[in-house]
Design an enzyme around this catalytic site. Structure first.
Site, PDB file in Angstrom:
ATOM      1  N   HIS A 125      -4.020  12.908  -5.843  1.00  0.00           N
ATOM      2  CA  HIS A 125      -3.144  14.327  -5.898  1.00  0.00           C
ATOM      3  C   HIS A 125      -3.973  15.350  -6.210  1.00  0.00           C
ATOM      4  O   HIS A 125      -4.025  17.240  -6.103  1.00  0.00           O
ATOM      5  CB  HIS A 125      -1.844  14.323  -6.807  1.00  0.00           C
ATOM      6  CG  HIS A 125      -0.639  13.799  -6.191  1.00  0.00           C
ATOM      7  ND1 HIS A 125      -0.576  13.511  -5.022  1.00  0.00           N
ATOM      8  CD2 HIS A 125      -0.176  13.213  -6.850  1.00  0.00           C
ATOM      9  CE1 HIS A 125       0.631  12.912  -4.905  1.00  0.00           C
ATOM     10  NE2 HIS A 125       1.000  12.337  -6.804  1.00  0.00           N
ATOM     11  N   ASP A 162      -0.197   4.088  -2.597  1.00  0.00           N
ATOM     12  CA  ASP A 162       1.270   4.804  -3.493  1.00  0.00           C
ATOM     13  C   ASP A 162       2.075   5.062  -3.094  1.00  0.00           C
ATOM     14  O   ASP A 162       1.955   5.218  -1.570  1.00  0.00           O
ATOM     15  CB  ASP A 162       0.026   5.882  -4.664  1.00  0.00           C
ATOM     16  CG  ASP A 162       0.470   6.484  -5.542  1.00  0.00           C
ATOM     17  OD1 ASP A 162       0.008   5.851  -6.721  1.00  0.00           O
ATOM     18  OD2 ASP A 162       1.855   7.028  -5.211  1.00  0.00           O
ATOM     19  N   ASP A 246       3.418   2.258  -7.654  1.00  0.00           N
ATOM     20  CA  ASP A 246       4.812   3.051  -7.895  1.00  0.00           C
ATOM     21  C   ASP A 246       5.546   2.578  -6.699  1.00  0.00           C
ATOM     22  O   ASP A 246       6.786   3.081  -6.578  1.00  0.00           O
ATOM     23  CB  ASP A 246       4.790   4.351  -8.741  1.00  0.00           C
ATOM     24  CG  ASP A 246       3.816   4.615  -7.376  1.00  0.00           C
ATOM     25  OD1 ASP A 246       2.975   4.492  -6.120  1.00  0.00           O
ATOM     26  OD2 ASP A 246       3.285   6.169  -7.899  1.00  0.00           O
TER      27      ASP A 246
HETATM   28 ZN   LIG Z   1       2.268   7.253  -6.863  1.00  0.00          ZN
END
Ligand SMILES: [Zn+2]
Length: 309
Positions: A125, A162, A246
């Site tokens: 991110h 992810d 995740d």
């Molecule tokens: Zn994540």
């Protein structure tokens, strides 16, 4: 050649505060899972500190210095709503980058077949000048640029499974025709980017969003129809995996329903492309994964695939 596992105890000293999902126990759970007998063949190294010029391959030096100067002597400093620094964060973040670039050195130097970096904070991110979403420096993007600068490869790609879209990697790669970013992720979900029509200035961004509730079948279809053909056509000489776990069904931060074997499958498929275009060279960097059981079992399945076990 063996698969290389890179860790460092400094990863345990980055603290986001009580109750935060991105916590040191994530690394402890993965390290514990990788102590099983079948992982005895792994080569193991500790991550070096990255030098600031290496971090600056993707972030301006003023940003790097701002982060350094923001580190608290005690307690915590918030960088955004869910990203913070503790006294151990600066070293952890520099070693997370250093682990990724050491892996690039070892894999491109033919000392290791491939590598997994089990460190934190995560990175995907982090944008050029913006820490966010638990991330400070974008180690996957830095590893790609480092491979180009230090080892002279022309094209590198990041594949990100992810559950969150790697807005930072997308932003850093957007105008660079020599870098490809491919992502599966749940949509809608944080950070809100990752639509199919976000394609980069050179059609070098490939987004394959999934819907809440989607499972292995939809994930595999997205990989097989959207991502893997584009990845192979791009012809990367190094493939970096932003390995977040995740999207696992047990994860509390999202709503996909993947199981360990789905991550192993994706790993093998990415390795198949790497065998064709990149002499098998794969460097995998830990991103998210917040349920300790789902995370540790998925990371173990991922590394089992890397060692061709
Ligand atoms: Zn994540």
């Amino acid at each position: 050649m063996s698969t290389l596992l890179i860790t460092h105890p400094a990863s345990l000293n980055h603290l986001n505060g009580a109750g935060h999902p991105e916590r040191p126990d994530r690394i402890r759970a993965i390290e514990s899972a990788l102590e099983q007998e079948k992982f005895q063949t792994l080569a193991r190294e500790q991550a070096p500190l990255a030098d600031l010029e290496t971090v600056a391959l993707c972030h301006p030096m003023e940003y790097v210095e701002e982060i350094r100067d923001a580190a608290p002597k005690e307690g915590q400093v918030q960088l955004d709503a869910d990203t913070s620094m503790s006294p151990g964060t600066w070293e952890a973040a520099l070693r997370a980058v250093g682990g990724a670039t050491r892996a690039v050195d070892e894999v491109l130097g033919k000392k290791a077949a491939n590598a997994f970096i089990a460190q934190r904070p995560p990175g995907h991110h982090a944008e050029t000048v913006r820490p966010m979403g638990f991330c400070i420096f974008n180690q996957a993007a830095i590893a790609a640029r480092y491979a180009q600068k230090k080892h002279g490869i022309h094209r590198a790609a990041v594949v990100d499974f992810d559950v969150h879209h790697g807005n930072g990697t997308q932003e850093i790669f957007w105008s660079d025709a020599t870098l490809m970013y491919c992502s599966t992720h749940q949509m809608p979900l944080y950070p809100g980017t990752g639509a199919v029509n976000e394609r980069g200035d050179h059609d070098n961004i490939v987004n394959a969003p999934l819907r809440p509730g989607d499972g292995g079948e939809q994930f595999k279809a997205a990989m097989e129809t959207r991502i893997l053909p584009r990845l192979q056509a791009f012809g990367a000489e190094l493939i970096i995996i932003s390995a977040g776990f995740d999207a696992h069904i047990r994860d509390p931060l999202a709503n996909l329903q993947l199981v360990e074997e789905d991550f192993a499958w994706a790993t093998r498929k990415i390795m198949d492309v790497a065998d064709k275009t990149a002499q098998g060279r794969v460097v995998s960097v830990l991103e998210g994964g917040y349920d300790l059981e789902g995370l540790s079992k998925s990371a173990a399945a991922h590394v089992t695939a890397l060692i061709r076990g």
